[in-house]
Design a protein around this motif. Structure first.
Motif, PDB file in Angstrom:
ATOM      1  N   ASP A 113      -8.371   4.911  -4.419  1.00  5.25           N
ATOM      2  CA  ASP A 113      -7.827   3.961  -3.454  1.00  5.25           C
ATOM      3  C   ASP A 113      -6.611   4.492  -2.691  1.00  5.25           C
ATOM      4  OD1 ASP A 113      -9.730   2.067  -4.150  1.00  5.25           O
ATOM      5  OD2 ASP A 113      -8.496   1.281  -5.792  1.00  5.25           O
ATOM      6  N   ARG A 144      -4.400   6.247   0.008  1.00  6.95           N
ATOM      7  CA  ARG A 144      -4.577   6.633   1.406  1.00  6.95           C
ATOM      8  C   ARG A 144      -3.702   7.838   1.700  1.00  6.95           C
ATOM      9  NH1 ARG A 144      -2.776   4.968   6.697  1.00  6.95           N
ATOM     10  NH2 ARG A 144      -1.376   3.368   5.880  1.00  6.95           N
ATOM     11  N   ARG A 148       1.931  11.154   2.833  1.00  2.90           N
ATOM     12  CA  ARG A 148       2.000  11.764   4.160  1.00  2.90           C
ATOM     13  C   ARG A 148       2.176  13.272   3.990  1.00  2.90           C
ATOM     14  NH1 ARG A 148       7.148   8.472   5.606  1.00  2.90           N
ATOM     15  NH2 ARG A 148       7.574   9.476   3.620  1.00  2.90           N
ATOM     16  N   VAL A 206       1.079   5.217   0.816  1.00  2.65           N
ATOM     17  CA  VAL A 206       0.473   6.246   1.661  1.00  2.65           C
ATOM     18  C   VAL A 206       1.142   7.573   1.358  1.00  2.65           C
ATOM     19  CG1 VAL A 206       0.000   6.997   4.002  1.00  2.65           C
ATOM     20  CG2 VAL A 206      -0.005   4.555   3.466  1.00  2.65           C
ATOM     21  N   GLU A 258      -2.452  10.577   4.695  1.00  5.09           N
ATOM     22  CA  GLU A 258      -2.358  10.955   6.104  1.00  5.09           C
ATOM     23  C   GLU A 258      -2.016  12.435   6.169  1.00  5.09           C
ATOM     24  OE1 GLU A 258       0.611   8.476   7.811  1.00  5.09           O
ATOM     25  OE2 GLU A 258      -0.572   6.634   7.679  1.00  5.09           O
ATOM     26  N   HIS A 315      -8.856  12.129  -5.228  1.00  5.84           N
ATOM     27  CA  HIS A 315      -9.586  10.886  -5.024  1.00  5.84           C
ATOM     28  C   HIS A 315     -10.611  10.612  -6.125  1.00  5.84           C
ATOM     29  CE1 HIS A 315      -8.255  10.689  -0.618  1.00  5.84           C
ATOM     30  NE2 HIS A 315      -7.742   9.665  -1.261  1.00  5.84           N
ATOM     31  N   GLU A 368       0.824  -1.209   0.000  1.00  2.00           N
ATOM     32  CA  GLU A 368       0.000   0.000   0.000  1.00  2.00           C
ATOM     33  C   GLU A 368       0.864   1.268   0.000  1.00  2.00           C
ATOM     34  OE1 GLU A 368      -3.715   1.720   2.582  1.00  2.00           O
ATOM     35  OE2 GLU A 368      -2.038   0.848   3.652  1.00  2.00           O
TER      36      GLU A 368
END
Length: 313
Positions: A122, A124, A97, A95, A126, A117, A93
């Motif tokens: 999909d 992710r 940040r 991510v 943060e 998005h 995955e």
């Protein structure tokens, strides 16, 4: 390849001291003794032939050499940790940040994320918030992929790469129906000093600019709340007679809905530079590069912030 006298433990100890600003806290984080931590840092400084930290009564701060080493070493250590974690979890995955300053939380960033998005549902993401100093330190440590916001004047950005997107001024707003609005010609700055103010906290570039404005205008307002929290600032201003000094975009929705009114003149004529900072010593993932492209396209079509000049009374 790492030069033989310099071991991974030296770099790990160095990054931990830079993160905590204290030998004791860094030693505790790595489960070693403080004398052991001091010895490790001395060995690293001796092997490099430079001083990495300036020692003071309240802790340590990075020297120029220390900042340079951190900018290169911390992302590498972070990548090693992430590689080990990915292998152990068998989880590929990706991510993104992000570090976000308060001035982009209410407009530019959510619009960019929504656009991202729509294209990559999909992914992710943060998002961490805080001051420019704290977030840029985390960028150097490899804990963030980029930091977004108004920060071009921050001293902490000097050894990082910053890409400008647009200029944004700070403005002065009050709630609709505020007593100061009773004057048909609009309130004077001197009149506004009799009300409490909501302002950026000390140690931020926004506060430095505001204090210069106070000196230029020969005013000395009352202080009520010093915060970067947008929800707190909005709620307090809408429920009180407070005067809010804030980057223009954070109050745009409230002004457009006639909940707040721009008063006086902008604190800045052109405003501060809003953009994003990256650490070029840290390889960017494809997802992070996609986010940067999306951020650029969103900013290029973003509603201008010069509406503050047009709406001021």
């Amino acid at each position: 390849m790492i030069h033989s006298p310099i071991k991974l433990r030296h770099l790990a100890a160095f990054a931990e001291v830079a993160r905590h600003g204290q030998f004791a806290s860094a030693a505790e984080a790595l489960s070693i003794t403080q004398p052991g931590m001091s010895k490790t840092i001395r060995e690293l400084e001796t092997n490099l032939g430079v001083v990495l930290f300036e020692r003071g009564p309240r802790g340590v701060t990075l020297t120029l050499a220390g900042r340079t080493l951190l900018r290169h070493a911390a992302p590498a250590l972070r990548s090693i940790d992430e590689g080990i974690a990915a292998v152990r979890s068998n989880d590929p995955e990706t991510v993104i940040r992000l570090g976000a300053l308060s001035n982009v939380e209410g407009g530019l960033l959510p619009e960019t994320l929504a656009e991202l998005h729509r294209e990559q549902p999909d992914l992710r993401v943060e998002v961490d918030t805080g001051t420019s100093a704290a977030l840029l330190t985390r960028l150097r440590l490899g804990e963030l992929d980029l930091v977004i916001g108004r920060m071009s004047e921050a001293q902490e950005i000097r050894d990082l790469s910053f890409e400008h997107l647009y200029y944004e001024p700070m403005i002065v707003v009050v709630r609709a129906g505020h007593p100061a609005l009773a004057d048909s010609e609009g309130p004077s700055l001197d009149m506004l000093t009799h009300y409490p103010w909501v302002i950026p906290p000390r140690g931020t570039t926004l506060r430095e600019q505001l204090e210069r404005y106070w000196v230029e205008q020969s005013i000395e307002p009352r202080h009520a709340i010093e915060t970067l929290s947008l929800p707190l600032s909005r709620a307090y201003v809408l429920r009180s007679e407070a005067v809010w000094v804030t980057p223009a975009d954070t109050a745009r929705a409230a002004v457009a809905s006639h909940q707040m009114v721009v008063v006086a003149s902008p604190v800045e004529i052109r405003g501060g530079s809003v953009g994003f900072a990256i650490n070029r010593s840290q390889p960017m993932s494809r997802a992070a590069r996609q986010f940067c492209d999306c951020l650029r396209s969103t900013a290029a079509e973003y509603p201008g912030v010069d509406w503050a000049n047009r709406l001021s009374i």
